[in-house]
Design an enzyme around this catalytic site. Structure first.
Site, mmCIF file in Angstrom:
data_model
loop_
_atom_site.group_PDB
_atom_site.id
_atom_site.type_symbol
_atom_site.label_atom_id
_atom_site.label_comp_id
_atom_site.label_asym_id
_atom_site.label_seq_id
_atom_site.Cartn_x
_atom_site.Cartn_y
_atom_site.Cartn_z
ATOM 1 N N ASP A 127 89.439 -18.276 18.689
ATOM 2 C CA ASP A 127 89.325 -18.608 20.114
ATOM 3 C C ASP A 127 88.110 -19.521 20.288
ATOM 4 O OD1 ASP A 127 88.676 -18.711 22.821
ATOM 5 O OD2 ASP A 127 89.202 -16.619 23.219
ATOM 6 N N PHE A 175 85.767 -11.810 24.453
ATOM 7 C CA PHE A 175 86.392 -12.128 25.742
ATOM 8 C C PHE A 175 87.507 -13.133 25.479
ATOM 9 C CE2 PHE A 175 87.088 -14.593 29.580
ATOM 10 C CZ PHE A 175 87.322 -13.577 30.488
ATOM 11 N N LYS A 199 88.534 -24.875 28.524
ATOM 12 C CA LYS A 199 87.273 -25.242 29.184
ATOM 13 C C LYS A 199 86.953 -26.743 29.184
ATOM 14 C CE LYS A 199 84.883 -20.917 29.782
ATOM 15 N NZ LYS A 199 85.487 -19.746 29.163
#
Ligand SMILES: *Cc1c(COP(=O)(O)O)cnc(C)c1O
Length: 400
Positions: free
Chosen positions: A225, A140, A254
């Site tokens: 990532d 993702f 995040k």
């Protein structure tokens, strides 16, 4: 259900686009530490932390002070000018990582967009253009056009084609498949140290090391990532540190500013040659407020030794869940790194468990129908983790 909650739900249904479907029927008015509180002041232990965002929990005094001090002075000015906290944050991230240079944006998807552009720009500016990018199935990487194109899950792409060309997908943790897919036309390989959004599947160390070797052999750049795994989540500032691999490009977001929107791309000097002046930018990216918040998060991680805490409390939770698995056939597997934990279920009861947890004052995440995800604040103490395990095991006993 209290009237105000019903009113908010009605407004949401009427005015907000239905992208989140039916949400968990609750709203929170405030938080403190690892607890969120509803309008009746009922506490909920937050074991999902805003999906790996609230690294310092809620209303952490160091973070709220940094934000309010900065907000009183300067929230935003343009990147036309030099920005004090941006320079400090760039220096700090470089000092704490493999990177030589940093770029700031506002979200994870934007950080990955920057990484994809940088990888292509790198070969363009070398006058040896390459555009192919290899990513993993079940990955993702975000919701924008280039990042859904990078995401190895068809359901995110299908309604929105044609997607950005040049992406191909290989099974995760499969060295031979990666070797077969990467060649001299590949500009980058993008991998997560643990696939968080598809159920918390950690990468094998050998796989990451092979990925590094394959990239070196073909000249491709390795993009890691770490939007979910970074900022201490796995017990090191970035998870790749535990895999014995140095990336060319790393993306973060995040937890970086503890809940204030920010994204970052960390790169080596060599990879940084992919952007020339004017090639990329951002209006908000790296503004004084977000950078001051991120500095406070990184300082708290150091000053309060949150990496060691993440390792010890993470091990405790994982061991306790493994023990619970022995007596609970509903749990089929426990996976994870540090305080990023996936609990696989033998029955499709994840949503039911999540609701039962909510009723007992526990917030957990669910992925699909058969995985529970935990990503609590890094400030979680051993005794809080212990009360979670007690409460969670009682909830599981009520699930048929
Ligand atoms: C959350 C996430 C993203 C996207 O971040 P946004 O801030 O939602 O755009 C990308 N990659 C990974 C691994 C993520 O966990």
């Amino acid at each position: 259900m209290n009237n105000q909650l019903q009113h908010i739900i009605d407004l949401d249904e009427k005015y907000y686009m239905g992208v989140f479907g039916k949400r968990t029927p609750i709203y929170f008015t405030h938080g403190k530490g690892i607890y969120l509180y509803d309008a009746d002041n009922k506490p909920y232990m937050d074991m999902i932390g805003g999906i790996a965002v609230n690294a310092l929990g809620h209303a952490h005094p160091k973070l709220t002070k940094a934000i309010s001090d900065q907000a009183e002075k300067l929230i935003h000015c343009s990147n036309y000018y030099y920005i004090e906290s941006q320079a400090w944050l760039a220096e700090k991230l470089v000092n704490m990582s493999f990177a030589d240079k940093v770029f700031f944006c506002n979200s994870g998807a934007e950080a990955n967009e920057a990484a994809i552009k940088l990888a292509r720009g790198y070969f363009y500016h070398k006058s040896a253009p390459r555009s192919n990018i290899v990513t993993a199935l079940k990955s993702f990487h975000g919701r924008t056009m280039a990042t859904i194109s990078a995401t190895g899950q068809e359901k995110f792409r299908t309604p929105f084609g044609p997607t950005v060309p040049g992406f191909s997908y290989v099974p995760f943790n499969d060295i031979d498949a990666l070797k077969a897919a990467v060649d001299e036309s590949t500009c980058a390989v993008i991998l997560e140290p643990a696939q968080g959004e598809s159920g918390v599947f950690p990468a094998d160390k050998a796989y990451f090391q092979a990925a590094r070797e394959i990239c070196d052999a073909t000249g491709a750049l390795l993009i890691v990532d770490e939007i979910q795994t970074g900022i201490g989540r796995t017990g090191t500032l970035f998870a790749h540190e535990q895999l014995g691999v140095i990336p060319d490009i790393l993306t973060s977001a995040k937890a970086l500013a503890g809940g204030v929107p920010i994204g970052a791309m960390l790169v080596t000097n060599d990879a940084a040659t992919g952007f020339h002046p004017g090639d990329h930018g951002s209006t908000f990216g790296g503004n004084p407020l977000a950078c001051s918040a991120a500095l406070a998060v990184l300082r708290a991680i150091e000053e309060d030794d949150l990496l060691s805490n993440t390792i010890s409390v993470g091990l405790f939770l994982k061991k306790a869940l493994e023990d619970l698995k022995q007596t609970t056939p509903l749990i089929s597997e426990v996976r994870g790194m540090g305080l990023l934990i996936g609990i696989s279920l033998s029955l499709p009861k994840a949503v039911e468990i999540k609701s039962a947890c909510l009723a007992e004052g526990l917030l957990v995440g669910s992925i699909g129908t058969d995985t529970i995800r935990l990503a609590p604040p890094l400030i979680l103490t051993m005794s809080e983790a212990n009360s979670f395990i007690n409460a969670f095991s009682s909830v599981l006993k009520t699930i048929q």
